[in-house]
Design a protein around this motif. Structure first.
Motif, PDB file in Angstrom:
ATOM      1  N   ALA A   4       6.943 -32.890 -33.385  1.00 39.11           N
ATOM      2  CA  ALA A   4       6.510 -31.778 -34.248  1.00 39.11           C
ATOM      3  C   ALA A   4       5.998 -30.606 -33.412  1.00 39.11           C
ATOM      4  N   ILE A   5       5.380 -30.911 -32.271  1.00 36.67           N
ATOM      5  CA  ILE A   5       4.935 -29.845 -31.360  1.00 36.67           C
ATOM      6  C   ILE A   5       6.139 -29.053 -30.887  1.00 36.67           C
ATOM      7  N   LYS A  33       9.932 -39.163 -15.211  1.00 34.75           N
ATOM      8  CA  LYS A  33      10.867 -38.783 -16.269  1.00 34.75           C
ATOM      9  C   LYS A  33      10.261 -39.110 -17.636  1.00 34.75           C
ATOM     10  N   LEU A  34      10.482 -38.222 -18.595  1.00 39.59           N
ATOM     11  CA  LEU A  34       9.923 -38.434 -19.930  1.00 39.59           C
ATOM     12  C   LEU A  34      10.437 -39.735 -20.553  1.00 39.59           C
ATOM     13  N   ALA A  64       1.658 -33.286 -23.398  1.00 38.54           N
ATOM     14  CA  ALA A  64       1.231 -32.143 -22.588  1.00 38.54           C
ATOM     15  C   ALA A  64       2.442 -31.464 -21.957  1.00 38.54           C
ATOM     16  N   ARG A  65       3.389 -32.259 -21.525  1.00 33.47           N
ATOM     17  CA  ARG A  65       4.593 -31.686 -20.905  1.00 33.47           C
ATOM     18  C   ARG A  65       5.478 -30.988 -21.931  1.00 33.47           C
ATOM     19  N   VAL A  66       5.508 -31.506 -23.153  1.00 29.29           N
ATOM     20  CA  VAL A  66       6.251 -30.835 -24.224  1.00 29.29           C
ATOM     21  C   VAL A  66       5.584 -29.495 -24.545  1.00 29.29           C
ATOM     22  N   ILE A  67       4.261 -29.474 -24.597  1.00 34.34           N
ATOM     23  CA  ILE A  67       3.549 -28.212 -24.806  1.00 34.34           C
ATOM     24  C   ILE A  67       3.877 -27.235 -23.676  1.00 34.34           C
ATOM     25  N   GLY A 105       6.613 -26.893 -22.255  1.00 41.73           N
ATOM     26  CA  GLY A 105       7.966 -26.355 -22.348  1.00 41.73           C
ATOM     27  C   GLY A 105       9.093 -27.354 -22.173  1.00 41.73           C
ATOM     28  N   GLU A 106       8.782 -28.607 -21.827  1.00 47.19           N
ATOM     29  CA  GLU A 106       9.844 -29.608 -21.689  1.00 47.19           C
ATOM     30  C   GLU A 106      10.260 -30.117 -23.063  1.00 47.19           C
TER      31      GLU A 106
END
Length: 201
Positions: free
Chosen positions: A177-178, A118-119, A147-150, A152-153
């Protein structure tokens, strides 16, 4: 001819705008001159996302993409003492946030990141690693989060609640910011390099 995803001239434009803003550290968070730092960060984030898009379109290899991110990092890490003490402090904070953007981009390109934890738990793990002075571990965890935000999370809002002021918090600003950049102009996703529109603005 090797493509330049970001140029020294482009970064110098932002440095010039910072000089023109007359930025000083103030009590108020609503200082309009601080906006230039946000815009500069968004510009760099979008350049990194463009590198990733080109890699996913297989226009460039993973190795070329990782090298391109390194080149962008080198450009924005340069200092200009003429900015003044306050602006340089903000620039240091900006560069800390951008560090997360660079390592997250490279981790996403490489593909070897934690996709299951989990994040929220990863954020706690990064905070604990920094508190124990294990910054290399903290950076590794943060690159997994980015990496997970990139991919799509979204970072849950609660991860920012009660987050102690720390390098981890500044790095999470970069990851946030990403996420913001991806919600905004997403034209970079369709950029496969077939038409070079020039990015030296």
């Amino acid at each position: 001819m090797k493509e330049e995803f970001y140029t020294r001239g482009r970064w110098q434009n932002w440095i010039n705008k910072i000089k023109e803003s007359g930025f000083t550290l103030q009590e108020s968070d609503e200082d309009p001159s601080a906006a230039v730092f946000v815009y500069a960060m968004d510009d760099v984030v979008l350049a990194c996302l463009k590198v990733i898009a080109r890699c996913e379109h297989t226009t460039i290899t993973k190795e070329e993409a990782i090298y391109a991110i390194d080149e962008i990092r080198d450009i924005v890490s340069e200092r200009d003492d003429s900015l003044g003490e306050d602006a340089n402090l903000m620039l240091e904070s900006l560069n800390a946030a951008l560090t997360a953007v660079f390592i997250s981009s490279q981790r996403y390109i490489d593909g070897g990141y934690d996709r299951k934890t989990k994040l929220e738990d990863l954020v706690k793990k990064a905070v604990l690693a920094e508190e124990a002075d294990r910054m290399e571990e903290a950076l590794g965890v943060l690159s997994d989060i980015g990496a997970r935000v990139i991919g799509g999370e979204a970072l849950p809002e609660e991860v920012f609640e009660d987050l102690p002021y720390s390098l981890t918090a500044e790095l999470l600003d970069g990851i946030d910011a990403i996420s913001a950049a991806q919600i905004g102009d997403d034209s970079y996703k369709e950029d496969d390099g077939s038409e070079d529109d020039g990015d030296d603005s």
